[in-house]
Every structure is written in C-alpha cells, then in structure tokens.
Design a protein around this motif. Structure first.
Motif, PDB file in Angstrom:
ATOM      1  N   ASP A 117      52.601  41.656  35.705  1.00 38.08           N
ATOM      2  CA  ASP A 117      53.659  40.654  35.850  1.00 38.08           C
ATOM      3  C   ASP A 117      53.440  39.474  34.908  1.00 38.08           C
ATOM      4  N   MET A 118      52.183  39.058  34.769  1.00 41.46           N
ATOM      5  CA  MET A 118      51.875  37.940  33.874  1.00 41.46           C
ATOM      6  C   MET A 118      52.160  38.308  32.418  1.00 41.46           C
TER       7      MET A 118
ATOM      8  N   TYR B 232      42.795  49.671  35.297  1.00 46.72           N
ATOM      9  CA  TYR B 232      42.763  48.211  35.312  1.00 46.72           C
ATOM     10  C   TYR B 232      41.875  47.694  34.169  1.00 46.72           C
TER      11      TYR B 232
ATOM     12  N   ALA C 291      48.344  49.962  39.193  1.00 41.27           N
ATOM     13  CA  ALA C 291      49.093  49.358  40.302  1.00 41.27           C
ATOM     14  C   ALA C 291      49.989  50.347  41.028  1.00 41.27           C
TER      15      ALA C 291
ATOM     16  N   ALA D 146      46.322  45.532  43.252  1.00 45.63           N
ATOM     17  CA  ALA D 146      47.009  44.234  43.370  1.00 45.63           C
ATOM     18  C   ALA D 146      46.712  43.353  42.157  1.00 45.63           C
ATOM     19  N   LYS D 147      45.460  43.346  41.711  1.00 44.81           N
ATOM     20  CA  LYS D 147      45.117  42.574  40.501  1.00 44.81           C
ATOM     21  C   LYS D 147      45.821  43.141  39.288  1.00 44.81           C
TER      22      LYS D 147
ATOM     23  N   TYR E 252      47.858  48.696  33.211  1.00 43.56           N
ATOM     24  CA  TYR E 252      47.919  47.952  34.469  1.00 43.56           C
ATOM     25  C   TYR E 252      48.885  48.612  35.453  1.00 43.56           C
TER      26      TYR E 252
ATOM     27  N   GLN F 115      48.732  44.724  39.223  1.00 41.20           N
ATOM     28  CA  GLN F 115      50.145  44.337  39.282  1.00 41.20           C
ATOM     29  C   GLN F 115      50.329  42.885  38.861  1.00 41.20           C
ATOM     30  N   GLU F 116      49.426  42.039  39.289  1.00 39.96           N
ATOM     31  CA  GLU F 116      49.477  40.620  38.905  1.00 39.96           C
ATOM     32  C   GLU F 116      49.366  40.456  37.388  1.00 39.96           C
ATOM     33  N   ARG F 117      48.447  41.176  36.775  1.00 38.00           N
ATOM     34  CA  ARG F 117      48.280  41.097  35.312  1.00 38.00           C
ATOM     35  C   ARG F 117      49.518  41.646  34.603  1.00 38.00           C
TER      36      ARG F 117
END
Length: 137
Positions: A119-120, A78, A101, A112-113, A97, A115-117
């Motif tokens: 996706d962004m 991460y 994830a 989870a953070k 990332y 995966q969010e990054r």
C-alpha cells in the motif's frame, strides 16, 4: 536464531542459522530465509536475492503448501519485496509483497506487513488522477 535476530545480535543469529542448517539439512528454506534477513539488514540485496530466488521458482509448483511451506513462502516473498526495494525496483517489490499478503497469507504477521508495504509503495508511486505507474499486471 530468530530470537537473536530480533534482538539485533546478528553474529549469534547467523551462527544459529548455520548450526540449524548442519543439524537439519532437509530444512534449507528456513535457513535461507534467516540468512536473507541478515543480508537485507546488512544492505546486501544481491546476497539476499541469491538465497531467495529459489522461492520464486518453487512456490508456483506447490499447489497446496503445508503450514511450514506457507510460512516460508510468506516470509520469502516479503523479504524479496525488501530486496527489490533496496534495488530500486518498485514493480517487482510490489508483486513480491502482494504474493506474501494475498497468496501466502497464512503467516498473518508477515502478510500484514507485506500488505502495508504494498500500500505504501502504491501511494508513493501513483498519482491520483494519472494512470498508475506501479500496478500488478
């Protein structure tokens, strides 16, 4: 050290990480991750990269990581994603990332953070009707 870091008391966090390193020299990975978080916060991606690069080499060699190793790998990848974002390397950031994830997902808060990054990054870099500019090879 993590508590001081979460309270944004960087000098105390750094001192606690270094004290931990002196007391537990065999647990260098936890210290490297902690000091890398500080370096990233201070916008020193090269310093963070030096602390984290060993995880890229070690992780593939560990077929069945312990819970502690999985947490360290999840956090390290991460943080590597953050480092590569600071260095404007979206492709390496995405891969890092996704490792956090998907491969080392045992530390749920961090994965989870991550995966969010991921996706962004994909959303920001890829246009809907074009070939993706950012992808996992």
């Amino acid at each position: 050290a993590d508590a001081h870091f979460s309270l944004n008391n960087i000098p105390k966090a750094e001192a606690a990480y270094r004290e931990f390193a002196a007391l537990y020299p065999d647990d260098k990975s936890a210290v490297d991750v902690g000091l890398a978080k500080i370096a990233i916060t201070q916008k020193k991606p090269d310093d963070a990269l030096k602390l984290l690069v060993g995880f890229e080499t070690l992780a593939p060699k560990v077929a069945s990581p312990t819970a502690a190793q999985e947490r360290a790998f999840s956090e390290a990848f991460y943080l590597l994603g953050q480092v590569y974002e600071q260095k404007n390397d979206s492709q390496k950031a995405l891969v890092s990332y996704l490792k956090s994830a998907a491969i080392y997902s045992g530390y749920e808060n961090v994965s989870a953070k991550a995966q969010e990054r991921a996706d962004m990054l994909r959303k920001a870099q890829n246009r809907e009707k074009e070939a993706p500019a950012l992808y996992v090879p």
